[in-house]
Design an enzyme around this catalytic site. Structure first.
Site, short mmCIF file in Angstrom:
data_model
loop_
_atom_site.label_atom_id
_atom_site.label_comp_id
_atom_site.label_asym_id
_atom_site.label_seq_id
_atom_site.Cartn_x
_atom_site.Cartn_y
_atom_site.Cartn_z
N LYS A 45 0.84 -1.21 0.00
CA LYS A 45 0.00 0.00 0.00
C LYS A 45 0.87 1.25 0.00
O LYS A 45 0.65 2.17 -0.79
CB LYS A 45 -0.89 0.00 1.24
CG LYS A 45 -1.54 1.35 1.53
CD LYS A 45 -2.42 1.34 2.75
CE LYS A 45 -1.73 1.60 4.07
NZ LYS A 45 -1.46 3.01 4.41
N ASN A 46 1.86 1.28 0.89
CA ASN A 46 2.61 2.52 1.07
C ASN A 46 3.64 2.76 -0.03
O ASN A 46 4.23 3.84 -0.10
CB ASN A 46 3.24 2.56 2.47
CG ASN A 46 2.20 2.76 3.54
OD1 ASN A 46 1.05 3.08 3.24
ND2 ASN A 46 2.58 2.57 4.80
N CYS B 14 -4.96 12.93 12.76
CA CYS B 14 -5.67 11.67 12.72
C CYS B 14 -5.43 10.97 14.05
O CYS B 14 -4.67 11.48 14.87
CB CYS B 14 -5.25 10.82 11.53
SG CYS B 14 -3.62 10.14 11.68
N ARG C 170 0.29 14.54 12.74
CA ARG C 170 0.66 14.41 11.32
C ARG C 170 0.94 15.75 10.62
O ARG C 170 0.27 16.10 9.63
CB ARG C 170 -0.42 13.63 10.53
CG ARG C 170 -1.03 12.44 11.22
CD ARG C 170 -0.17 11.21 11.29
NE ARG C 170 0.46 10.71 10.12
CZ ARG C 170 0.01 9.71 9.38
NH1 ARG C 170 -1.14 9.15 9.64
NH2 ARG C 170 0.72 9.26 8.38
N ASP D 234 4.31 0.83 12.24
CA ASP D 234 3.11 0.19 11.68
C ASP D 234 2.94 -1.26 12.15
O ASP D 234 1.94 -1.91 11.81
CB ASP D 234 3.13 0.23 10.14
CG ASP D 234 2.98 1.65 9.60
OD1 ASP D 234 2.52 2.52 10.37
OD2 ASP D 234 3.34 1.89 8.44
N ARG E 199 -8.89 -0.22 4.49
CA ARG E 199 -8.00 0.81 3.94
C ARG E 199 -6.64 0.22 3.59
O ARG E 199 -5.96 0.73 2.69
CB ARG E 199 -7.77 1.91 4.98
CG ARG E 199 -8.90 2.90 5.11
CD ARG E 199 -8.44 4.06 5.96
NE ARG E 199 -7.07 4.39 5.60
CZ ARG E 199 -6.11 4.73 6.47
NH1 ARG E 199 -6.37 4.81 7.74
NH2 ARG E 199 -4.89 4.99 6.05
#
Ligand code: EPU
Length: 420
Positions: free
Chosen positions: A22-23, A115, A120, A306, A398
């Site tokens: 994803k990243n 968030c 962030r 993460d 997500r």
């Protein structure tokens, strides 16, 4: 809203394949804006975040086609304004700023809000654009960057909590079309930054040093289309390794780059799990009682933030007391209150979770709050007695492609209850 039900204490075994990252996908898709020519990106995972990114590209004027994991983007003409409605769903939409500035010499993108994992900020991204010669204006919740021309510069990406990943990406994407040489000092070294640099080089950019603390970019006048396959998702791989550790008899995670998850396999080995590593697979199996752990998150190649929540779930049932410290997003502990509802014994001491292992967790209704916290709750549910009901599953969607199906293939009793 969908829910996931996990009927716990079923042992996992077998093999699962990791999806594309994803990243990596998000900045690479944004980078397709840098050329008028068609780019084809393979291995893009089917996630709501990648869908949002494609919606943003479409809004900006790109022609986007998607067939399974292959995405084709042709941005022959682009406009440089991305309003709140278009970008608000995903913080990573900020990474269209760099390519739009590089190509159009101006970009207006709605500012990302905070968030649940922290504030962030994007000050380092903006500092980088300014160093390249851009003017930055913040007005009405929008951020506007513009420059008559961009010129190479020396830019330091070190922040209070380490280098910034998307900041490094953003500056790199703006600098590839700047005049002259840019040097990014204290660059993020994450594999996703290297993947983006490889993609940009395949488009004709001249970038050296990605993966080290210093990235050197020689500006070019134009980029062209290319084809690229994104790297496997190291956080998904790590999450499945922890699933195998928490509830497995022997689980193999395939289609992985083992060198990208060394810090995770090291941590699992320190807990006492048996780890075997092949060319593109890793297996994990139990080896007696799991030991407690002292762990701190760090920028790559350190232990990833993460994966912090998932490790908290794991050590909740290890022997003894574990200490997990979050150095990147010190308030990223939304999973703790939910794990406690399942019987975990966790105390927060500043940015450190002190976790006293318990013999068993008990299934409970719990709420997903962010992507990785949600994954941690699913992992805890695999180990817990009884039924764990995870609500707000959209957080999981997500960032994990078919997490419930993949766990089910490994033998978990897990089902998704569709919203009526
Ligand atoms: N920071 C600043 N100023 C900035 C930018 C960041 O102070 O201008 C701080 C952040 O507040 C944080 C630290 O620097 O304390 C690192 O943040 P970073 O900028 O590296 O985070 P990011 O690039 O916005 C990416 C991942 C995150 C991952 C972080 C850290 C993507 C799309 N997101 O975010 O992934 O946690 O790097 O590795 O690549 C996730 O996938 O669940 C996720 C949150």
């Amino acid at each position: 809203m969908d829910k996931i039900l996990i009927y716990g204490s079923r042992p996992l075994s077998g093999s699962t394949k990791v999806s594309g990252s994803k990243n990596s996908s998000l900045p690479i898709l944004a980078a397709t804006l840098l050329t008028r020519e068609r780019c084809v990106v393979q291995g893009v995972p089917d996630l709501s975040d990648t869908h949002y990114m494609l919606q943003i590209l479409t809004y900006l004027g790109a022609q986007v086609e998607r067939a399974s994991g292959t995405v084709s983007v042709a941005a022959e003409k682009v406009q440089s304004v991305a309003p709140y409605d278009v970008v608000r769903k995903m913080r990573a939409s900020v990474c269209v700023l760099g390519p739009l500035l590089g190509r159009c010499k101006e970009a207006t993108v709605s500012l990302p809000g905070g968030c649940v994992i922290g504030d962030r900020p994007i000050d380092l991204h903006l500092k980088g654009f300014e160093a390249l010669g851009a003017t930055v204006r913040v007005k009405g919740g929008n951020i506007k960057v513009f420059a008559p021309k961009l010129a190479g510069a020396v830019i330091n990406m070190q922040g209070r909590f380490g280098p910034t990943v998307l900041g490094t990406d953003n500056v790199m994407m703006a600098a590839v079309l700047a005049d002259g040489m840019t040097v990014i000092e204290e660059a993020a070294q994450e594999p996703e930054v290297v993947d983006l640099a490889n993609f940009l080089n395949e488009m004709g950019a001249k970038i050296e040093g990605a993966g080290t603390r210093r990235i050197i970019i020689e500006g070019v006048s134009a980029l062209h289309g290319t084809e690229h396959r994104v790297i496997p998702d190291r956080i998904e791989a790590g999450t499945f390794l922890v699933a195998g550790a928490i509830a497995g008899k022997g689980v193999t995670v395939a289609r992985v780059k083992p060198e990208h998850v060394c810090s995770v396999t090291d941590a699992l080995a320190r807990c006492g799990f048996r780890i075997e590593i092949g060319a593109d697979w890793i297996s994990v199996s139990p080896n007696g009682d799991a030991s407690p752990l002292e762990l701190a998150t760090e920028p790559y190649p350190g232990f990833p933030t993460d994966m912090q929540a998932q490790m908290c779930a794991l050590v909740s049932t290890s022997r003894g007391t574990s200490f997990v410290t979050e150095n990147i997003f010190p308030r990223r502990y939304m999973h703790v209150a939910e794990l406690k509802r399942m019987g975990a014994q966790v105390q927060l001491d500043g940015a450190t979770a002190v976790i006293q292992g318990v013999d068993r967790l008990l299934g409970a209704p719990v709420m997903a709050s962010d992507l990785r916290a949600s994954a941690a709750l699913v992992l805890a549910g695999l180990k817990a007695d009884g039924i764990t009901e995870v609500s707000r599953v959209y957080h999981i969607d997500r960032g994990y492609e078919r997490l419930d199906e993949k766990l089910s293939d490994l033998g978990a009793h897990i089902e998704r209850v569709k919203a009526a």
